[in-house]
Write a protein that holds these residues in place. Structure first.
Motif, PDB file in Angstrom:
ATOM      1  N   ALA A 142     -19.965   2.482  -4.927  1.00  0.00           N
ATOM      2  CA  ALA A 142     -18.898   3.162  -4.199  1.00  0.00           C
ATOM      3  C   ALA A 142     -18.191   2.203  -3.248  1.00  0.00           C
ATOM      4  O   ALA A 142     -16.961   2.259  -3.083  1.00  0.00           O
ATOM      5  CB  ALA A 142     -19.457   4.352  -3.436  1.00  0.00           C
ATOM      6  N   SER A 143     -18.951   1.304  -2.625  1.00  0.00           N
ATOM      7  CA  SER A 143     -18.372   0.331  -1.710  1.00  0.00           C
ATOM      8  C   SER A 143     -17.451  -0.635  -2.456  1.00  0.00           C
ATOM      9  O   SER A 143     -16.330  -0.920  -2.000  1.00  0.00           O
ATOM     10  CB  SER A 143     -19.484  -0.444  -0.996  1.00  0.00           C
ATOM     11  N   ILE A 144     -17.892  -1.157  -3.580  1.00  0.00           N
ATOM     12  CA  ILE A 144     -17.072  -2.100  -4.346  1.00  0.00           C
ATOM     13  C   ILE A 144     -15.832  -1.406  -4.897  1.00  0.00           C
ATOM     14  O   ILE A 144     -14.727  -1.971  -4.898  1.00  0.00           O
ATOM     15  CB  ILE A 144     -17.890  -2.739  -5.481  1.00  0.00           C
ATOM     16  N   LYS A 145     -15.986  -0.169  -5.342  1.00  0.00           N
ATOM     17  CA  LYS A 145     -14.822   0.597  -5.828  1.00  0.00           C
ATOM     18  C   LYS A 145     -13.784   0.766  -4.722  1.00  0.00           C
ATOM     19  O   LYS A 145     -12.569   0.594  -4.949  1.00  0.00           O
ATOM     20  CB  LYS A 145     -15.265   1.966  -6.343  1.00  0.00           C
ATOM     21  N   SER A 146     -14.256   1.063  -3.513  1.00  0.00           N
ATOM     22  CA  SER A 146     -13.346   1.205  -2.376  1.00  0.00           C
ATOM     23  C   SER A 146     -12.648  -0.107  -2.073  1.00  0.00           C
ATOM     24  O   SER A 146     -11.436  -0.140  -1.795  1.00  0.00           O
ATOM     25  CB  SER A 146     -14.125   1.694  -1.152  1.00  0.00           C
ATOM     26  N   TYR A 147     -13.399  -1.212  -2.122  1.00  0.00           N
ATOM     27  CA  TYR A 147     -12.816  -2.526  -1.861  1.00  0.00           C
ATOM     28  C   TYR A 147     -11.702  -2.837  -2.860  1.00  0.00           C
ATOM     29  O   TYR A 147     -10.611  -3.273  -2.476  1.00  0.00           O
ATOM     30  CB  TYR A 147     -13.907  -3.592  -1.927  1.00  0.00           C
ATOM     31  N   VAL A 148     -11.966  -2.618  -4.129  1.00  0.00           N
ATOM     32  CA  VAL A 148     -10.977  -2.931  -5.163  1.00  0.00           C
ATOM     33  C   VAL A 148      -9.726  -2.071  -4.995  1.00  0.00           C
ATOM     34  O   VAL A 148      -8.591  -2.556  -5.114  1.00  0.00           O
ATOM     35  CB  VAL A 148     -11.589  -2.746  -6.568  1.00  0.00           C
ATOM     36  N   LYS A 149      -9.925  -0.810  -4.676  1.00  0.00           N
ATOM     37  CA  LYS A 149      -8.781   0.102  -4.508  1.00  0.00           C
ATOM     38  C   LYS A 149      -7.913  -0.302  -3.326  1.00  0.00           C
ATOM     39  O   LYS A 149      -6.670  -0.271  -3.406  1.00  0.00           O
ATOM     40  CB  LYS A 149      -9.296   1.532  -4.327  1.00  0.00           C
ATOM     41  N   LEU A 150      -8.546  -0.690  -2.198  1.00  0.00           N
ATOM     42  CA  LEU A 150      -7.795  -0.998  -0.984  1.00  0.00           C
ATOM     43  C   LEU A 150      -7.205  -2.402  -0.999  1.00  0.00           C
ATOM     44  O   LEU A 150      -6.052  -2.608  -0.599  1.00  0.00           O
ATOM     45  CB  LEU A 150      -8.702  -0.847   0.243  1.00  0.00           C
ATOM     46  N   LEU A 174     -16.940  -6.092   5.692  1.00  0.00           N
ATOM     47  CA  LEU A 174     -17.143  -4.673   5.400  1.00  0.00           C
ATOM     48  C   LEU A 174     -15.983  -3.811   5.881  1.00  0.00           C
ATOM     49  O   LEU A 174     -15.904  -2.635   5.520  1.00  0.00           O
ATOM     50  CB  LEU A 174     -18.453  -4.192   6.040  1.00  0.00           C
ATOM     51  N   ASP A 175     -15.073  -4.387   6.675  1.00  0.00           N
ATOM     52  CA  ASP A 175     -13.906  -3.644   7.153  1.00  0.00           C
ATOM     53  C   ASP A 175     -12.778  -3.821   6.131  1.00  0.00           C
ATOM     54  O   ASP A 175     -11.850  -4.619   6.322  1.00  0.00           O
ATOM     55  CB  ASP A 175     -13.486  -4.156   8.534  1.00  0.00           C
ATOM     56  N   TYR A 176     -12.862  -3.071   5.037  1.00  0.00           N
ATOM     57  CA  TYR A 176     -11.943  -3.276   3.928  1.00  0.00           C
ATOM     58  C   TYR A 176     -10.474  -3.019   4.277  1.00  0.00           C
ATOM     59  O   TYR A 176      -9.601  -3.746   3.793  1.00  0.00           O
ATOM     60  CB  TYR A 176     -12.366  -2.421   2.740  1.00  0.00           C
ATOM     61  N   PRO A 177     -10.125  -2.017   5.096  1.00  0.00           N
ATOM     62  CA  PRO A 177      -8.705  -1.843   5.452  1.00  0.00           C
ATOM     63  C   PRO A 177      -8.126  -3.083   6.141  1.00  0.00           C
ATOM     64  O   PRO A 177      -6.990  -3.475   5.862  1.00  0.00           O
ATOM     65  CB  PRO A 177      -8.719  -0.624   6.376  1.00  0.00           C
ATOM     66  N   ARG A 178      -8.896  -3.713   7.022  1.00  0.00           N
ATOM     67  CA  ARG A 178      -8.402  -4.925   7.685  1.00  0.00           C
ATOM     68  C   ARG A 178      -8.278  -6.079   6.692  1.00  0.00           C
ATOM     69  O   ARG A 178      -7.334  -6.879   6.764  1.00  0.00           O
ATOM     70  CB  ARG A 178      -9.321  -5.320   8.836  1.00  0.00           C
ATOM     71  N   VAL A 179      -9.233  -6.174   5.764  1.00  0.00           N
ATOM     72  CA  VAL A 179      -9.149  -7.202   4.733  1.00  0.00           C
ATOM     73  C   VAL A 179      -7.872  -7.003   3.909  1.00  0.00           C
ATOM     74  O   VAL A 179      -7.123  -7.954   3.633  1.00  0.00           O
ATOM     75  CB  VAL A 179     -10.381  -7.167   3.806  1.00  0.00           C
TER      76      VAL A 179
END
Length: 249
Positions: free
Chosen positions: A81-89, A39-44
């Motif tokens: 919204a979570s998946i959209k954020s993941y794809v963007k980052l 869930l920590d997308y920036p670190r991923v």
């Protein structure tokens, strides 16, 4: 083959670690299985960029949650919204999620939460909704569409998720294809610790007195998956490489 990244802890890439060289030049190596349900997308994103720089030839596989987890997503819009954020980052090469539908309308009375609680939220309808979100965000990915895959349930891993029938396996796989998924995965290929029954492969004790090895056997689900995969391979000949233009339910 998509192995884990050896003993490298998540979010680190020690300089000179030989693990990053695993599979280089092998025709059977796809890439690395990195994380499950992060869930920590920036670190991923930061970690996958490091791996991409070191091994641009390797798939960087990360599996995400489906929309059925109350702990993180209260609505399908939250999940989208979570998946959209993941794809963007992260800019993934492929989207993947796990979702194990509860087929019974009422969960078993023993050792299970009442319906409306976490496990019972994992309905067939929400399975389709999760696939619809992945379809939408995979299509809208920066740089062009990417594929998406899904894990579905093949074993009874708690009281709410019973042992699926072959028809239930077919429903999960075919629903994934109907939403445009290009890959399906079984949870679990082996029998997971703590589950109430077997996956595709089961252990049956040791070979004999004093023998060190454990005997692994094909379970009934193995043969169900074999029959299902035979059908999926035929569909693959028609669907892979083509664009899914609509879903009607």
């Amino acid at each position: 083959c998509v192995p884990s990244l050896c003993e490298i802890p998540p979010y680190t890439l020690p300089p000179g670690n030989p693990c990053i060289e695993l599979g280089r030049g092998s025709p059977t190596f796809w890439g690395f299985q990195l994380l499950d349900e992060p869930l920590d997308y920036p670190r991923v994103a930061n970690w996958t960029r490091q791996i991409a720089a070191a091994r641009p030839d390797a798939l960087r596989f990360v599996n995400l949650l489906g929309a059925g987890d109350w702990d993180f997503f209260k609505t399908v819009d939250d999940y989208a919204a979570s998946i959209k954020s993941y794809v963007k980052l992260v800019r993934p090469q492929v989207l993947s999620m796990d979702f194990y539908p509860v087929f019974a309308k009422v969960a078993p009375a023993f050792d299970a939460p009442p319906c409306g609680a976490k496990d019972c939220r994992e309905s067939k309808d929400l399975y389709g909704a999760s696939l619809a979100v992945l379809r939408q965000e995979a299509e809208a990915a920066p740089g062009g569409p990417i594929p998406f895959w899904s894990f579905f349930n093949v074993l009874p891993y708690n009281a709410a998720h019973g042992d699926p029938t072959e028809a239930m396996l077919r429903w999960q796989a075919m629903t994934s294809l109907a939403y445009g998924s290009s890959g399906v995965m079984y949870f679990c290929y082996w029998t997971c610790f703590g589950s109430l029954g077997g996956g595709l492969i089961i252990s049956r004790g040791r070979e004999g007195p004093g023998e060190p090895g454990i005997v692994f056997q094909r379970s009934p689900h193995w043969y169900e998956a074999q029959r299902l995969n035979g059908v999926l391979r035929i569909y693959g000949g028609f669907l892979l490489g083509r664009k899914s233009v609509g879903v009607y339910r």
